[in-house]
Write an enzyme that holds these catalytic residues in place. Structure first.
Site, PDB file in Angstrom:
ATOM      1  N   ASN A 126      49.862  31.682  37.003  1.00  0.00           N
ATOM      2  CA  ASN A 126      48.427  31.364  36.908  1.00  0.00           C
ATOM      3  C   ASN A 126      48.089  31.089  35.448  1.00  0.00           C
ATOM      4  O   ASN A 126      48.942  31.141  34.579  1.00  0.00           O
ATOM      5  CB  ASN A 126      47.601  32.531  37.473  1.00  0.00           C
ATOM      6  CG  ASN A 126      47.900  33.820  36.738  1.00  0.00           C
ATOM      7  OD1 ASN A 126      47.623  33.943  35.551  1.00  0.00           O
ATOM      8  ND2 ASN A 126      48.515  34.768  37.431  1.00  0.00           N
TER       9      ASN A 126
ATOM     10  N   ASP B  33      49.445  37.629  43.537  1.00  0.00           N
ATOM     11  CA  ASP B  33      49.392  38.380  44.800  1.00  0.00           C
ATOM     12  C   ASP B  33      50.577  38.080  45.698  1.00  0.00           C
ATOM     13  O   ASP B  33      50.941  38.874  46.562  1.00  0.00           O
ATOM     14  CB  ASP B  33      48.096  38.021  45.546  1.00  0.00           C
ATOM     15  CG  ASP B  33      46.896  38.689  44.885  1.00  0.00           C
ATOM     16  OD1 ASP B  33      45.885  38.021  44.631  1.00  0.00           O
ATOM     17  OD2 ASP B  33      47.026  39.898  44.563  1.00  0.00           O
TER      18      ASP B  33
ATOM     19  N   ASP C 133      50.141  45.614  45.236  1.00  0.00           N
ATOM     20  CA  ASP C 133      48.832  45.638  44.561  1.00  0.00           C
ATOM     21  C   ASP C 133      48.850  46.835  43.611  1.00  0.00           C
ATOM     22  O   ASP C 133      48.609  47.964  43.999  1.00  0.00           O
ATOM     23  CB  ASP C 133      47.698  45.768  45.584  1.00  0.00           C
ATOM     24  CG  ASP C 133      46.335  45.658  44.893  1.00  0.00           C
ATOM     25  OD1 ASP C 133      45.369  45.227  45.542  1.00  0.00           O
ATOM     26  OD2 ASP C 133      46.261  46.008  43.685  1.00  0.00           O
ATOM     27  N   ILE C 134      49.160  46.559  42.345  1.00  0.00           N
ATOM     28  CA  ILE C 134      49.385  47.627  41.361  1.00  0.00           C
ATOM     29  C   ILE C 134      48.121  48.467  41.187  1.00  0.00           C
ATOM     30  O   ILE C 134      48.155  49.696  41.176  1.00  0.00           O
ATOM     31  CB  ILE C 134      49.809  47.010  40.005  1.00  0.00           C
ATOM     32  CG1 ILE C 134      51.053  46.125  40.178  1.00  0.00           C
ATOM     33  CG2 ILE C 134      50.059  48.093  38.970  1.00  0.00           C
ATOM     34  CD1 ILE C 134      51.379  45.256  38.981  1.00  0.00           C
TER      35      ILE C 134
ATOM     36  N   PHE D  25      39.999  44.566  36.327  1.00  0.00           N
ATOM     37  CA  PHE D  25      39.312  43.304  36.039  1.00  0.00           C
ATOM     38  C   PHE D  25      39.181  42.532  37.348  1.00  0.00           C
ATOM     39  O   PHE D  25      39.934  42.790  38.302  1.00  0.00           O
ATOM     40  CB  PHE D  25      40.116  42.474  35.031  1.00  0.00           C
ATOM     41  CG  PHE D  25      39.732  42.710  33.599  1.00  0.00           C
ATOM     42  CD1 PHE D  25      40.055  43.895  32.973  1.00  0.00           C
ATOM     43  CD2 PHE D  25      39.030  41.752  32.883  1.00  0.00           C
ATOM     44  CE1 PHE D  25      39.693  44.130  31.645  1.00  0.00           C
ATOM     45  CE2 PHE D  25      38.677  41.972  31.547  1.00  0.00           C
ATOM     46  CZ  PHE D  25      39.003  43.168  30.933  1.00  0.00           C
TER      47      PHE D  25
ATOM     48  N   LYS E 172      35.506  45.745  44.881  1.00  0.00           N
ATOM     49  CA  LYS E 172      36.816  46.148  44.327  1.00  0.00           C
ATOM     50  C   LYS E 172      36.726  47.521  43.665  1.00  0.00           C
ATOM     51  O   LYS E 172      37.639  48.324  43.728  1.00  0.00           O
ATOM     52  CB  LYS E 172      37.322  45.096  43.338  1.00  0.00           C
ATOM     53  CG  LYS E 172      37.773  43.807  44.022  1.00  0.00           C
ATOM     54  CD  LYS E 172      38.298  42.761  43.059  1.00  0.00           C
ATOM     55  CE  LYS E 172      38.806  41.530  43.814  1.00  0.00           C
ATOM     56  NZ  LYS E 172      39.239  40.442  42.902  1.00  0.00           N
TER      57      LYS E 172
HETATM   58  O1  PMT Z   1      44.555  36.316  29.844  1.00  0.00           O
HETATM   59  P1  PMT Z   1      43.401  35.435  29.518  1.00  0.00           P
HETATM   60  O2  PMT Z   1      43.777  33.984  29.417  1.00  0.00           O
HETATM   61  O3  PMT Z   1      42.647  35.912  28.320  1.00  0.00           O
HETATM   62  O4  PMT Z   1      42.372  35.498  30.771  1.00  0.00           O
HETATM   63  C1  PMT Z   1      41.752  36.733  30.997  1.00  0.00           C
HETATM   64  C2  PMT Z   1      41.715  37.021  32.503  1.00  0.00           C
HETATM   65  C3  PMT Z   1      40.791  35.991  33.145  1.00  0.00           C
HETATM   66  C4  PMT Z   1      43.078  36.930  33.105  1.00  0.00           C
HETATM   67  C5  PMT Z   1      41.137  38.435  32.679  1.00  0.00           C
HETATM   68  O5  PMT Z   1      39.875  38.511  32.052  1.00  0.00           O
HETATM   69  C6  PMT Z   1      41.046  38.795  34.136  1.00  0.00           C
HETATM   70  O6  PMT Z   1      40.077  38.470  34.818  1.00  0.00           O
HETATM   71  N1  PMT Z   1      42.091  39.486  34.627  1.00  0.00           N
HETATM   72  C7  PMT Z   1      42.207  39.825  36.056  1.00  0.00           C
HETATM   73  C8  PMT Z   1      42.738  38.640  36.755  1.00  0.00           C
HETATM   74  C9  PMT Z   1      43.045  38.995  38.188  1.00  0.00           C
HETATM   75  O7  PMT Z   1      44.132  39.072  38.646  1.00  0.00           O
HETATM   76  O8  PMT Z   1      41.881  39.286  38.850  1.00  0.00           O
HETATM   77  P2  PMT Z   1      41.968  39.612  40.438  1.00  0.00           P
HETATM   78  O9  PMT Z   1      40.546  39.678  40.905  1.00  0.00           O
HETATM   79  O10 PMT Z   1      42.930  38.719  41.155  1.00  0.00           O
HETATM   80  O11 PMT Z   1      42.642  41.085  40.416  1.00  0.00           O
HETATM   81  C10 PMT Z   1      41.791  42.217  40.395  1.00  0.00           C
HETATM   82  C11 PMT Z   1      42.474  43.364  39.670  1.00  0.00           C
HETATM   83  O12 PMT Z   1      43.625  43.785  40.429  1.00  0.00           O
HETATM   84  C12 PMT Z   1      42.972  43.038  38.276  1.00  0.00           C
HETATM   85  O13 PMT Z   1      42.723  44.189  37.471  1.00  0.00           O
HETATM   86  C13 PMT Z   1      44.474  42.835  38.438  1.00  0.00           C
HETATM   87  O14 PMT Z   1      45.183  43.269  37.288  1.00  0.00           O
HETATM   88  C14 PMT Z   1      44.777  43.754  39.615  1.00  0.00           C
HETATM   89  N2  PMT Z   1      45.868  43.310  40.467  1.00  0.00           N
HETATM   90  C15 PMT Z   1      45.768  42.150  41.153  1.00  0.00           C
HETATM   91  C16 PMT Z   1      46.808  41.778  41.997  1.00  0.00           C
HETATM   92  C17 PMT Z   1      47.937  42.623  42.132  1.00  0.00           C
HETATM   93  N3  PMT Z   1      48.943  42.300  42.929  1.00  0.00           N
HETATM   94  N4  PMT Z   1      47.996  43.781  41.433  1.00  0.00           N
HETATM   95  C18 PMT Z   1      46.973  44.142  40.612  1.00  0.00           C
HETATM   96  O15 PMT Z   1      47.035  45.167  39.970  1.00  0.00           O
END
Ligand code: PMT
Length: 399
Positions: free
Chosen positions: A211, A280, A307-308, A325, A339
């Site tokens: 991504n 994911d 999903d960590i 985040f 979330k």
């Molecule tokens: O790195 P940059 O270019 O500065 O961009 C910053 C960012 C946009 C990446 C950052 O600000 C951000 O939004 N990070 C989270 C991106 C993300 O995966 O969001 P999500 O809504 O898909 O995931 C939600 C949360 O679950 C996140 O904390 C992610 O770390 C966590 N996660 C998601 C999937 C997974 N399999 N395991 C996880 O732990």
């Protein structure tokens, strides 16, 4: 340019080494960052660079000795020492190191060091054999014993055409250390685990799923946390960024590698901040050879990654703060709240990835910070500033 220097009184002690010319650049950078720089030169230093050079760069009168001809100079050592927020001795010659180790006070620099209560950073720079001499080592150990911070010289080619340790560090190597010395250590004693960047899920030797995350947001968080006194572990996916000074970096590629690294450090962490963009899904089959383009479509079957964050929420220790985040395009508040609850978080930082000035890759961001008690939209700011604002909120949660 960071705000850590603005308005701060910084004494730069310059002594007799050819590296004095490099410190002119340091002084210029500090002055541009709106620090109030007072340069104090020993007589030996003046053989390498003139006081006028430093005065023109710092914008202030260079001090060249205990009893300069200016009328009130004789109290300078007390005033300089008392008003200093930071004292940097660079380059620090073997002679000055010896005199400071023995508490001498025969010139303005040594008396200022004795008179100050500010953090003191010593940057030795000299010929390798002088640096390695037992007398010099013993004097440096004495200074460390007084609580002075000694910044080890770099290794490389020296002015005396010898290779070895003794080079004054580059500004990039010390800037973060000085900024930390000037920052309130409101996170001192805290262990913080930060994740940053994308993950890469291989398909074949040429292709992977990933991504747009650059890692900037997470690296800014790690840098800000270190500067505020925390012990920082940064688990980073592939990110073309230099490691923030003082931060332990653990590099990973895939979501499963990130999962294993996070679980290794999570239990010891007081605060976990998950800014990484974890994929994911991964390819169900990874091919040893490059898949022919005609076949890539049918061979790209996906399966879920762990999903960590969800797992961290389940194993969250008492007193541990878990911050997630969320990368959203719409319904930021609703998705964030969902979330927050679903993953047992203490706070979630929601950012809009549809805008070209927030979210992935850009240097700026605007976070919506949602806790169980509040929902706060941060101002649009650099990711460095945003990181500090997020940590301010973490401090509030800690209280
Ligand atoms: O790195 P940059 O270019 O500065 O961009 C910053 C960012 C946009 C990446 C950052 O600000 C951000 O939004 N990070 C989270 C991106 C993300 O995966 O969001 P999500 O809504 O898909 O995931 C939600 C949360 O679950 C996140 O904390 C992610 O770390 C966590 N996660 C998601 C999937 C997974 N399999 N395991 C996880 O732990």
């Amino acid at each position: 340019m960071s705000r850590a220097y603005a308005g701060k009184n910084i004494v730069v002690g310059v002594t007799g080494s050819i590296a004095a010319f490099k410190v002119a650049g340091w002084v210029s950078t500090l002055a541009k960052a709106e620090a109030q720089v007072s340069v104090v030169m020993t007589s030996a230093a003046q053989k390498f660079v003139t006081p006028l050079t430093f005065s023109s760069l710092s914008g202030t009168q260079t001090h060249t000795g205990m009893f300069d001809n200016e009328s009130d100079e004789w109290m300078a050592h007390i005033n300089l020492g008392r008003e200093a927020d930071l004292v940097i001795i660079a380059p620090a010659s073997a002679e000055t190191i010896a005199r400071l180790a023995h508490g001498m006070s025969s010139d303005l620099l040594s008396t200022t060091v004795l008179a100050t209560r500010a953090p003191i950073y010593i940057c030795p720079a000299m010929n390798t054999r002088m640096f390695e001499h037992p007398a010099t080592r013993e004097n440096i150990a004495k200074l460390a014993g007084y609580g002075y911070q000694v910044i080890e010289p770099g290794v490389g080619m020296m002015a005396c055409k010898e290779e070895g340790q003794g080079r004054l560090p580059e500004w990039e190597d010390v800037d973060e250390i000085f900024q930390r010395a000037l920052t309130v250590h409101d996170l001192a004693g805290k262990k913080i685990l930060v994740t940053a960047g994308p993950t890469r899920e291989p398909i074949d030797p040429a292709r992977f799923l990933s991504n747009r995350s650059s890692g900037k947001m997470g690296f800014s968080l790690a840098k800000a946390a270190f500067r505020r006194g925390a012990e920082v572990t940064l688990v980073a996916g592939p990110a073309n960024l230099s490691t923030p000074v003082g931060v332990q970096r653990v590099n990973v590629q895939t979501a499963r590698e990130m999962h294993d690294a996070v679980m290794k450090y999570a239990d010891a962490a007081d605060i976990v901040i998950k800014s990484a963009a974890v994929a994911d899904y991964r390819a169900k089959s990874v091919y040893g050879e490059k898949v022919k383009k005609e076949k890539i479509g049918e061979s790209l079957e996906l399966e879920r990654n762990p999903d960590i964050l969800l797992e961290l929420g389940k194993r969250k220790k008492k007193g541990q703060l878990l911050i997630g985040f969320a990368a959203e395009s719409t319904r930021l508040e609703e998705e964030g709240k969902r979330k927050l609850e679903a993953k047992n978080l203490d706070m979630i930082a929601v950012n809009n990835i549809n805008s070209d000035s927030t979210g992935f890759e850009v240097d700026s961001n605007q976070l919506l910070l949602i806790t169980h008690e509040s929902s706060e939209k941060l101002p649009f700011a650099s990711k460095d500033r945003t990181a500090d604002l997020l940590l301010n909120k973490v401090l509030e949660l800690m209280q």
